[in-house]
Design an enzyme around this catalytic site. Structure first.
Site, PDB file in Angstrom:
ATOM      1  N   GLU A  40      -3.800  12.198 -17.354  1.00  0.00           N
ATOM      2  CA  GLU A  40      -3.866  10.931 -17.672  1.00  0.00           C
ATOM      3  C   GLU A  40      -4.870  10.408 -18.772  1.00  0.00           C
ATOM      4  O   GLU A  40      -5.898  11.201 -18.562  1.00  0.00           O
ATOM      5  CB  GLU A  40      -4.268   9.822 -16.383  1.00  0.00           C
ATOM      6  CG  GLU A  40      -4.019   8.524 -16.700  1.00  0.00           C
ATOM      7  CD  GLU A  40      -4.551   7.651 -15.465  1.00  0.00           C
ATOM      8  OE1 GLU A  40      -5.426   8.028 -14.410  1.00  0.00           O
ATOM      9  OE2 GLU A  40      -4.229   6.188 -15.680  1.00  0.00           O
ATOM     10  N   LYS A 109       2.442   3.126 -16.332  1.00  0.00           N
ATOM     11  CA  LYS A 109       1.998   2.996 -14.993  1.00  0.00           C
ATOM     12  C   LYS A 109       2.265   1.479 -14.481  1.00  0.00           C
ATOM     13  O   LYS A 109       1.938   0.501 -15.121  1.00  0.00           O
ATOM     14  CB  LYS A 109       0.393   2.939 -15.300  1.00  0.00           C
ATOM     15  CG  LYS A 109      -0.259   3.241 -14.065  1.00  0.00           C
ATOM     16  CD  LYS A 109      -1.654   3.320 -14.443  1.00  0.00           C
ATOM     17  CE  LYS A 109      -2.659   3.796 -13.346  1.00  0.00           C
ATOM     18  NZ  LYS A 109      -4.053   4.058 -13.829  1.00  0.00           N
ATOM     19  N   CYS A 150      -1.221   8.274 -11.625  1.00  0.00           N
ATOM     20  CA  CYS A 150      -2.612   8.085 -11.054  1.00  0.00           C
ATOM     21  C   CYS A 150      -2.467   7.071  -9.647  1.00  0.00           C
ATOM     22  O   CYS A 150      -1.625   7.357  -8.631  1.00  0.00           O
ATOM     23  CB  CYS A 150      -3.637   7.800 -11.950  1.00  0.00           C
ATOM     24  SG  CYS A 150      -5.232   8.321 -10.894  1.00  0.00           S
TER      25      CYS A 150
HETATM   26  N1  LIG Z   1      -6.884   6.284 -13.143  1.00  0.00           N
HETATM   27  C1  LIG Z   1      -6.512   5.713 -11.864  1.00  0.00           C
HETATM   28  O1  LIG Z   1      -5.596   5.068 -11.670  1.00  0.00           O
HETATM   29  C2  LIG Z   1      -7.677   6.277 -10.599  1.00  0.00           C
HETATM   30  C3  LIG Z   1      -7.084   6.021  -9.338  1.00  0.00           C
HETATM   31  C4  LIG Z   1      -7.929   6.328  -8.492  1.00  0.00           C
HETATM   32  O2  LIG Z   1      -9.214   6.813  -8.746  1.00  0.00           O
HETATM   33  C5  LIG Z   1      -7.960   5.877  -7.104  1.00  0.00           C
HETATM   34  O3  LIG Z   1      -8.744   5.826  -6.346  1.00  0.00           O
HETATM   35  O4  LIG Z   1      -6.678   5.380  -6.663  1.00  0.00           O
END
Ligand SMILES: NC(=O)CCC(=O)C(=O)O
Length: 276
Positions: A40, A109, A150
């Protein structure tokens, strides 16, 4: 299917990060990888002001360089994620290229990472990002693949949807942090893999303690049986995995979770009315 997850250090500028990614993708291709993923926001430090600053429309010079990179390496390339500009809005977007350099999919996302953990990580993607609104699957010679970014992994409905759409692997360019990473990273990958009987592949940036956001790293592959097939630590490296879809089919046949769902019941109703 041989995959490679590039856990790279992220530097200050898109140009240096692109050059670094290109070296590592070439190394993975030489080692026999057929599909390679980047992390990412591999193009800039993970900080909200950077997203609009470095955002580019689809088809711009950075996008073209990624297409060329896939073509030169002769691999399917999940190009991590980059800030995408459309009509003045910025999205956290993952592009996918085939070995001829065609862009065959893109995922914006869907769930923005807005959290504030007491004594731990705070981050507000919505300060500068707009959420996407479409789940993403794409075709490859090995079958359909799913793609999330993520924080999207935390929403089981999305992974289930991708599995029902036929995804054999769900790829997740990601950047968990030092608060939630130790607690939830591996568990989330194992849980989504087990629930949906899919391979899960999470590709994170290497940890850089001079950056403002400290990535957990630990790029990971989990199996449809819920095992960890491979996982890195926090340093830069490449995680390779040979995915066995015959095993995935066998697990789904012998333990037919997806077929045993009672979709006639999974709806919120006012149960008190039925009792009385
Ligand atoms: N970049 C993100 O979306 C981080 C996501 C993350 O750390 C989580 O705990 O969920």
């Amino acid at each position: 299917m041989k995959i490679a997850l590039i856990q790279m250090k992220v530097g200050a500028t898109p140009q240096e990060n692109l050059a670094h990614a290109a070296q590592l993708v070439a190394e993975a291709a030489q080692a026999g990888a057929e599909l390679v993923s980047l992390p990412e926001m591999f193009c800039c430090p993970y900080e909200t002001p950077n997203f609009p600053k470095f955002a580019e429309a689809e088809g711009g010079p950075f996008h073209q360089s990624l297409a060329a990179l896939a073509k030169e390496a002769g691999v399917y390339l999940i190009a991590g994620s980059v800030p995408e500009d459309e009509d003045g809005k910025t999205y956290n977007t993952s592009y996918v290229f085939d070995p001829a350099g065609n862009c065959i999919a893109k995922h914006r996302k869907i769930h923005l990472f807005d959290i504030n953990i007491a004594g731990g990580q705070k981050f507000m993607e919505s300060e500068t990002l707009t959420a996407g609104s479409r789940p993403t699957v794409f075709d490859t010679p090995w079958g359909k693949m799913g793609l999330c970014i993520c924080y999207d992994i935390r929403f089981p409905e999305l992974a289930r949807l991708l599995a029902l759409e036929g995804a054999k692997v769900i790829f997740i360019p990601a950047a968990f942090n030092m608060t939630t990473g130790p607690a939830h990273w591996e568990l989330s990958f194992r849980a989504r893999a087990l629930d949906n009987q899919v391979y899960m592949a999470g590709c994170a940036p290497a940890r850089d303690l001079t950056a403002s956001y400290h990535s957990w790293g630990h790029s990971i592959i989990t199996t449809p049986w819920g095992e960890v097939m491979g996982q890195l630590e926090e340093e830069e490296g490449i995680l390779y995995g040979a995915l066995d879809f015959a095993r995935e089919d066998a697990i789904r046949e012998q333990l037919p979770l997806l077929k045993h769902r009672r979709t006639d019941l999974y709806e919120l109703k006012d149960l008190t009315k039925e009792v009385n």
